[in-house]
Design an enzyme around this catalytic site. Structure first.
Site, PDB file in Angstrom:
ATOM      1  N   HIS A 132       7.065  -0.197   2.473  1.00 48.08           N
ATOM      2  CA  HIS A 132       5.852  -1.008   2.388  1.00 48.08           C
ATOM      3  C   HIS A 132       4.996  -0.686   1.169  1.00 48.08           C
ATOM      4  O   HIS A 132       4.110  -1.452   0.810  1.00 48.08           O
ATOM      5  CB  HIS A 132       5.025  -0.909   3.672  1.00 48.08           C
ATOM      6  CG  HIS A 132       4.333   0.395   3.892  1.00 48.08           C
ATOM      7  ND1 HIS A 132       4.867   1.425   4.621  1.00 48.08           N
ATOM      8  CD2 HIS A 132       3.125   0.837   3.488  1.00 48.08           C
ATOM      9  CE1 HIS A 132       4.015   2.432   4.671  1.00 48.08           C
ATOM     10  NE2 HIS A 132       2.946   2.098   3.982  1.00 48.08           N
ATOM     11  N   ASP A 168      11.629   1.560   6.838  1.00 53.24           N
ATOM     12  CA  ASP A 168      10.454   1.740   5.994  1.00 53.24           C
ATOM     13  C   ASP A 168      10.685   2.822   4.940  1.00 53.24           C
ATOM     14  O   ASP A 168       9.827   3.668   4.686  1.00 53.24           O
ATOM     15  CB  ASP A 168       9.201   2.071   6.811  1.00 53.24           C
ATOM     16  CG  ASP A 168       7.921   1.895   5.995  1.00 53.24           C
ATOM     17  OD1 ASP A 168       7.976   1.187   4.980  1.00 53.24           O
ATOM     18  OD2 ASP A 168       6.886   2.473   6.360  1.00 53.24           O
ATOM     19  N   SER A 197       0.698   6.775   1.999  1.00 58.18           N
ATOM     20  CA  SER A 197       2.029   6.282   2.347  1.00 58.18           C
ATOM     21  C   SER A 197       3.053   6.653   1.290  1.00 58.18           C
ATOM     22  O   SER A 197       2.842   6.455   0.093  1.00 58.18           O
ATOM     23  CB  SER A 197       2.011   4.760   2.490  1.00 58.18           C
ATOM     24  OG  SER A 197       1.519   4.381   3.738  1.00 58.18           O
TER      25      SER A 197
END
Length: 483
Positions: A210, A243, A326
């Site tokens: 992402h 992911d 992230s």
């Protein structure tokens, strides 16, 4: 299309997640997911415009199962199916709903958020300055006739002394030069900021899908090291369901120092952790905590325009993780990478009405053992491979396990004829409650746990049928790609 490891979400879609760590979301009323291998379809999630990828998990509603909730709004049988009960928000600079809350809009790149913070700090400084000035005058006046100084100097300070190996300072000093800030931008100019770390000397960088999703099709990627050097990069491969993504530096320098990869299977609850990232765009930020749980089932949206979901059997940590963390490394006390920081659970809409929440001590990381296997596959072929059992399971809450649905995605058979589940004797209506020694309380939990294995692995499934408990061995099949 195979329904292997897919979830069939009946009327529930996963809310979009900004570029911040994912956060668990409410479970749909009734949903099914072709068990492992096909992530559910979710609604598009705006990328954080604050420039920090990190998914945020919403608060857990009362009575909701631990770490799970089904996604809302997905069309029955649609592929990929919506994410399961617990859907954390990404840690890239946006926030999402999860575990009982709705997704929040990411904060805009420009605006009063940061300005407000600076203003508050400035006011505090002025007040402190005024008080300090008054105290300083009184001290000078009352000690006007004194001689000498009472100031005591430390023998060592700051960089004058050596940090022992194993200290947070020593580990940060070793890891920071190999941790990078990633800026991702789509062809239309949308994007955000996330984190990644050097995987090998060839210039491969490991991060979250992402974080780079906006740049996959015709976008731009740039990578900045702590020393200020900046490089363009390209996506080598991305696995939306896991992911995980691998990018490669263009004209990579010869002095790259890959971070050592640890063994996430040997991690114990209570072990110390160190997270490095760029929360809210503040690159090279180091935070600490512990492993607060293992095998936490988490489902999160990827923040891309396709709005698909990701599943993980996550490491939970209380190290402060925020939008922008992230893709960054979660390190152990030896400085080895044990996970990729990917999602957080949020309890509010953030400060100042920005709509972007911060850390409440519930962060989630993809175990590095799984991420490493996915990354190696992406480097070899550019495509992810998912282990599957060939059955569609419900994403609905309160099923007491992973219930095999009566019908699969798109009207396909819930149990694929000749597939692993069929060969093992599983039938629609069976409720899977354990995989090997790990308890399963929902479809998302089963998906995340199966994805920690490899195609060809044999696992023991415990399931109930007509009130009776049974066990069977299943040899996992495989599915290539995310579509």
């Amino acid at each position: 299309m195979s329904t292997e490891n897919e979830g069939n979400n009946e009327g529930n879609a996963v809310p979009p997640a900004p570029s911040a760590p994912p956060v668990p979301v409410d479970a749909p009323a009734a949903s099914t997911h072709p068990e492992h291998g096909i992530p559910p379809r979710t609604g598009a999630h705006p990328e954080s415009q604050e420039g920090d990828p990190t998914a945020v998990l919403p608060p857990v509603p009362p009575g909701a199962p631990d770490g799970t909730s089904a996604a809302h709004g997905a069309e029955p049988g649609a592929w990929p199916p919506p994410p399961p009960p617990a859907t954390p928000a990404y840690a890239n600079g946006g926030s999402g709903a999860g575990w009982g809350s709705t997704y929040q809009q990411p904060a805009p790149k420009s605006g009063g958020g940061r300005g407000g913070l600076i203003a508050a700090v400035l006011v505090a400084a002025l007040v402190a300055g005024g008080v300090g000035g008054g105290i300083g005058y009184w001290a000078a006046d009352s000690n006007d006739s004194s001689t000498g100084s009472t100031t005591v100097s430390a023998s060592q300070s700051g960089g004058d002394f050596k940090r022992d190996a194993g200290t947070v300072a020593a580990i940060a000093n070793q890891a920071l030069p190999s941790t990078v800030t990633i800026e991702s931008e789509s062809g239309s100019g949308e994007g955000g900021t996330g984190t990644g770390f050097v995987m090998d000397k060839q210039g491969h960088i490991l991060t979250n899908n992402h974080v780079v999703a906006e740049a996959v099709d015709g976008g731009k990627l740039s990578v900045t090291f702590p020393n200020g050097k900046k490089y363009d990069a390209e996506v080598v491969g991305n696995a939306q369901g896991y992911d995980v993504a691998v990018i490669k530096l263009n004209n990579a320098p010869e002095d790259l120092k890959p971070l050592p990869l640890g063994d996430s299977e040997k991690v114990a609850v209570g072990d110390s952790t160190i997270a490095i990232g760029a929360p809210f765009g503040l690159s090279n930020t180091v935070t600490t905590g512990i492993i607060s749980a293992k095998h936490r089932p988490v489902a999160s949206s990827d923040g891309s325009s396709t709005g698909k979901a990701s599943y993980m059997s996550a490491l939970q940590t209380d190290a402060s993780i925020n939008p922008g963390n992230s893709g960054g490394p979660l390190l152990d006390a030896n400085g080895s990478v044990i996970g990729i920081n990917s999602a957080i659970q949020s309890a509010s809409n953030g400060l100042g009405g920005t709509g972007q929440s911060g850390s409440i001590g519930l962060g989630f990381a993809i175990p590095i053992n799984q991420a490493k296997n996915v990354a190696q596959q992406l480097i070899r072929t550019g495509q992810p491979v998912y282990p599957v059992i060939g059955a569609s399971v419900s994403l609905q809450e309160g099923t007491g396990g992973a219930r095999i649905t009566e019908e699969g995605a798109g009207g396909a058979d819930a149990v694929e004829e000749g597939g692993p589940a069929d060969k093992a004797g599983l039938q629609p209506g069976d409720v899977i409650t354990k995989i090997d020694d790990t308890a399963i309380d929902s479809g998302p939990a089963l998906i995340g746990e199966i994805w920690t294995h490899q195609p060809g692995d044999t696992v023991t499934l415990t399931y109930t049928r007509d009130g009776k408990t049974n066990t069977t061995e299943v040899t996992l099949g495989e599915r290539e790609g995310d579509s």
